[in-house]
Design an enzyme around this catalytic site. Structure first.
Site, short mmCIF file in Angstrom:
data_model
loop_
_atom_site.label_atom_id
_atom_site.label_comp_id
_atom_site.label_asym_id
_atom_site.label_seq_id
_atom_site.Cartn_x
_atom_site.Cartn_y
_atom_site.Cartn_z
N HIS A 1 0.83 -1.21 0.00
CA HIS A 1 0.00 0.00 0.00
C HIS A 1 0.86 1.26 0.00
CE1 HIS A 1 -3.96 1.89 1.64
NE2 HIS A 1 -3.30 2.76 0.90
N ASP B 1 0.93 2.71 3.76
CA ASP B 1 0.03 3.75 3.25
C ASP B 1 0.81 5.04 3.01
OD1 ASP B 1 -2.19 5.09 2.35
OD2 ASP B 1 -3.18 5.24 4.30
N HIS C 1 1.36 5.19 -2.16
CA HIS C 1 0.85 6.17 -3.13
C HIS C 1 2.07 6.86 -3.73
CE1 HIS C 1 -3.37 5.79 -1.79
NE2 HIS C 1 -2.82 5.56 -0.61
N LEU C 2 2.33 6.59 -5.00
CA LEU C 2 3.53 7.16 -5.62
C LEU C 2 3.21 8.41 -6.43
CD1 LEU C 2 5.52 3.95 -6.61
CD2 LEU C 2 5.55 5.24 -4.48
N ARG C 3 1.93 8.78 -6.50
CA ARG C 3 1.48 10.08 -7.02
C ARG C 3 1.67 10.32 -8.52
NH1 ARG C 3 -1.77 10.55 -2.86
NH2 ARG C 3 -0.80 11.23 -0.93
N HIS D 1 -5.26 -0.58 6.01
CA HIS D 1 -5.06 0.28 7.19
C HIS D 1 -6.12 0.16 8.29
CE1 HIS D 1 -7.62 2.70 4.62
NE2 HIS D 1 -6.63 3.10 3.85
ZN LIG Z 1 -6.83 4.26 2.16
#
Ligand SMILES: [Zn+2]
Lengths: 322, 445
Positions: B63, B308, B65-67, B235
């Protein structure tokens, strides 16, 4: 004596003040009250100081009260409010803070819709910051004037039973009152529709009444909060009429009280919603005293944060008025 | 192609083989060739002495987030992958809530290509459940899988339509991939910005109740039970949802779950002072919730740790709490925080921690990782479980600096990371210099 009480750079809330600091502010406010009764309502205590009143939210009442306090202490004041300024153009609080800093001002009085905004600003500029209401967090000068009003009428706060009635969830006035009253030894309760009572409020040390009749039975002082119209639209209460029926402070309800109850309201009032006119204008209402005390308390806060010494407040007002 | 590499003398931790012993490990052609005590160095091998350090399968983060695309000012796939290897992660699953979202095969291909070009951690795309993440129409999940996606999720948002969640949990069974669920009832979250409780009341910030998560986790578990699909709960932050997952697992529901290092370590007290670096979704909860998610991780009710990782530009955090972005970075602090809280805290041993950070997450996402078995990819992390270090966000490889652990002393730090046998991160030089300096000053003293 209050001479040894120290104040920090800012007043962002009552949560962080000690009982001694709060008492010192109320004590200093006493002599300042008299200035407003004079023919020439001005003393030079803050002469040469520049104060910016930075109002992101409209609030005629609080802004005017601060402005009177500032002018009666001879400060130079500038008002910046949401309409007709960069605040409207989406300039963020960080940039506003930097601009204020660059203009070398001495104090900022800030009203903002976000909780924590006053603290945010205070951490970023060297000037004194006074919180005139931040979101749902605190409105310290309102609580101070409420406490001063109770003290004027009942002598002392210790052991007094104060119930705050209404929308506690969204109320910064309620939070500041809770901290301040508890520190000065009062017993505090809150009462309102359960949709408007914040989760965990009991952990702050207050009792919770679900029915206003129980609150009236218990309290010596009721601080009645304004019900914002938008709460009805957001579905917290079904209608204003129903709110008045279930939670409104009416003569009929007060008649059943075992004692006379002092009535406070931070204004502006919705007559016929949270409070009936007979109560608002009745013999136990001290709502106009609150307005008068508001100026004195704000003078005290400005004076003390500017470095004024509590034991010289009496002398400060005696200084020449030229 | 580089020659063989012999990693000597490390304490080797491989949960897949229940192995915790000092061993040598031989890497040939990017794969694990041999794992045994005292392997004689082959003639042309590079010999690396790792005595005193731990060696385990590289960590796997399901999990992050590499944007990229669309949020390159916050992070790029390359900067995110470099943060990953700095944190010991050799495989990461990139969530699809980019701009545009990863909801078609071309977008999946873009993420894969960017990841391969960076040559750092392996980057596995997670495809969207719904077109445009709008929660209405299901994406061409088969096409996304064919293009290289390893799971589907609308993370960032919940799949609020129960009917869509049902169809996703049914349809994904063709491919035997999990649906990653950001379980949240947005009606209960309302305009909330932190956990609902005494702290939110004192700060005057709008609260998000535990029930906001619990209700959604319960719904998802029931739909997984109905359909037989593979559900993965992202999460987990509340005692209630841990309890619901425990009960669902006991009934045989195919559900797995993750917890973040920050939810293992911090409570909503961290928000005091309106610290926007402690603002994320789900929010930091109460002490009893923290205790419950730790217990659940120990018992295996929560299967793995995932960060996350949610980088933001500093301007998105340097503002009023209400207006600040949700999310914290986590790749570079995950080991230090998790080891400190769970291993030094006496809840997990190192082998179990590696299981939660490498083997289990690899199984959940079906990745070829998380094991040091013969022939496996030589995806390896070497770490010092005792190194104490101060979390300095200004030294992060990530573009995001938004961590609630800023300034905190962490215990356990990555020394070296290998992906496919190739060194992609190496602090041995820095450590040797530090030792030399200490030695010199001791000699002088
Ligand atoms: Zn989430």
């Amino acid at each position: 004596m209050t001479a040894t009480v120290e104040f920090g750079k800012d007043l962002t809330g009552l949560e962080r003040l000690t009982a001694e600091q709060i008492t010192a502010i109320l004590d200093v406010a006493e002599p300042f009250k008299e200035i407003s009764e004079r023919q020439i309502k001005k003393v030079p205590a803050l002469r040469g100081k520049t104060i910016v009143n930075l109002f992101y939210e409209p609030s005629t009442r609080t802004r005017v009260s601060f402005e009177f306090a500032e002018k009666r202490l001879s400060a130079d004041t500038v008002n910046i409010s949401r309409s007709g300024s960069s605040l409207q153009k989406g300039e963020n609080l960080v940039d506003t803070a930097r601009n204020l800093e660059a203009m070398r001002i001495d104090m900022v009085v800030i009203r903002h819709q976000s909780s924590g905004a006053a603290e945010f600003l205070a951490q970023r500029i060297p000037s004194n910051v006074i919180n005139a209401g931040d979101g749902q967090h605190e409105h310290p000068t309102q609580a101070l004037l409420d406490m001063l009003t109770i003290r004027d009428n009942l002598g002392s706060l210790a052991g007094r039973r104060v119930c705050i009635v209404g929308d506690i969830l969204h109320s910064r006035v309620a939070r500041s009152n809770i901290w301040g009253l508890l520190k000065l030894g009062a017993e505090v309760a809150v009462c309102g529709p359960p949709t408007l009572i914040p989760h965990g409020v009991g952990d702050l040390g207050v009792r919770v009444f679900k029915r206003v009749e129980e609150a009236i039975e218990w309290a010596e002082i009721l601080n009645v909060l304004r019900l914002q119209l938008e709460r009805m639209h957001a579905g917290y209460v079904p209608s204003l009429r129903e709110y008045n029926r279930v939670f409104g402070i009416s003569e009929a309800r007060l008649e059943k009280a075992p004692r006379d109850i002092l009535i406070l309201h931070p204004g502006p009032m919705n007559r016929g919603v949270e409070i009936d006119s007979h109560v608002a204008d009745g013999p136990h209402s001290v709502i106009l005293d609150q307005v008068t005390n508001g100026v004195a308390v704000r003078m005290a806060v400005l004076y003390l944060l500017a470095g004024g010494s509590p034991d010289r407040a009496e002398a400060a007002k005696q200084e020449d008025r030229s | 192609m580089s020659g063989p590499r012999l990693l000597q003398g490390a304490r080797v931790l491989d949960p897949a083989q229940r192995l915790d012993a000092v061993m040598d490990l031989l890497v040939v052609d990017g794969a694990i060739a041999r794992l045994a005590p005292a392997i004689p160095a082959p003639e042309n091998a590079e010999v690396i002495d790792l005595s005193g350090l731990c060696l385990s399968p590289g960590f796997v983060d399901v999990h992050v987030h590499l944007r990229e695309p669309g949020g390159e000012h916050k992070e790029t796939i390359e900067s995110g992958a470099s943060a990953a290897v700095a944190g010991g992660f050799t495989s990461v699953c990139a969530m699809p809530n980019t701009d545009p979202p990863i909801d078609d095969p071309a977008a999946v291909g873009f993420v894969l290509a960017k990841g391969e070009r960076a040559r750092l951690a392996r980057v596995y795309p997670v495809g969207a459940v719904s077109v445009g993440l709008e929660g209405k129409e299901m994406t061409e999940i088969g096409e996304l899988i064919a293009a290289g996606a390893v799971a589907v999720s609308d993370d960032g948002h919940p799949v609020w339509d129960s009917g869509l969640m049902r169809r996703a949990l049914e349809y994904t069974q063709v491919f035997d991939i999990p649906v990653f669920s950001h379980a949240e009832d947005q009606g209960l979250s309302g305009q909330g910005v932190m956990n609902e409780g005494a702290v939110s009341t004192a700060l005057g910030l709008r609260g998000i109740p535990n029930a906001s998560e619990d209700v959604a986790v319960a719904r998802d578990c029931l739909i997984a039970e109905l359909t037989g699909g593979r559900l993965h709960i992202c999460h987990v932050s509340t005692a209630g949802s841990a309890e619901i997952i425990r009960a669902a697992k006991a009934r045989g529901v195919r559900v797995t779950a993750e917890v973040t290092p920050h939810h293992l370590a911090l409570t909503d007290e961290a928000v005091r002072g309106y610290r926007t670096d402690a603002k994320m979704s789900p929010p930091l909860r109460s002490a009893s919730d923290v205790a419950a998610v730790r217990d659940a991780l120990v018992e295996g009710v929560i299967d793995c740790i995932a960060t996350d990782h949610a980088p933001h530009h500093y301007e998105e955090k340097e503002r009023e709490f209400d207006d600040a972005a949700f999310g914290v970075v986590g790749l570079e602090t995950a080991l230090g925080v998790s080891l400190q809280e769970m291993v030094l805290g006496g809840r997990l041993d190192l082998l179990e921690l590696v299981d939660r950070m490498a083997s289990k997450p690899a199984q959940i996402a079906g990745l070829p990782a998380g094991s040091l078995a013969d022939g496996a990819n030589a995806d390896i992390v070497v770490f010092d479980p005792e190194e104490r270090w101060e979390c300095r966000a200004d030294r992060f490889c990530s573009r995001g600096r938004n961590t609630p652990f800023k300034g905190r002393e962490l215990v356990g730090r990555v020394v070296m990371t290998l992906v496919g046998g190739r060194t992609v991160y190496d602090r041995r030089g820095e450590r040797a210099d530090a030792r030399a300096t200490v030695k010199v000053s001791e000699d002088v003293g």
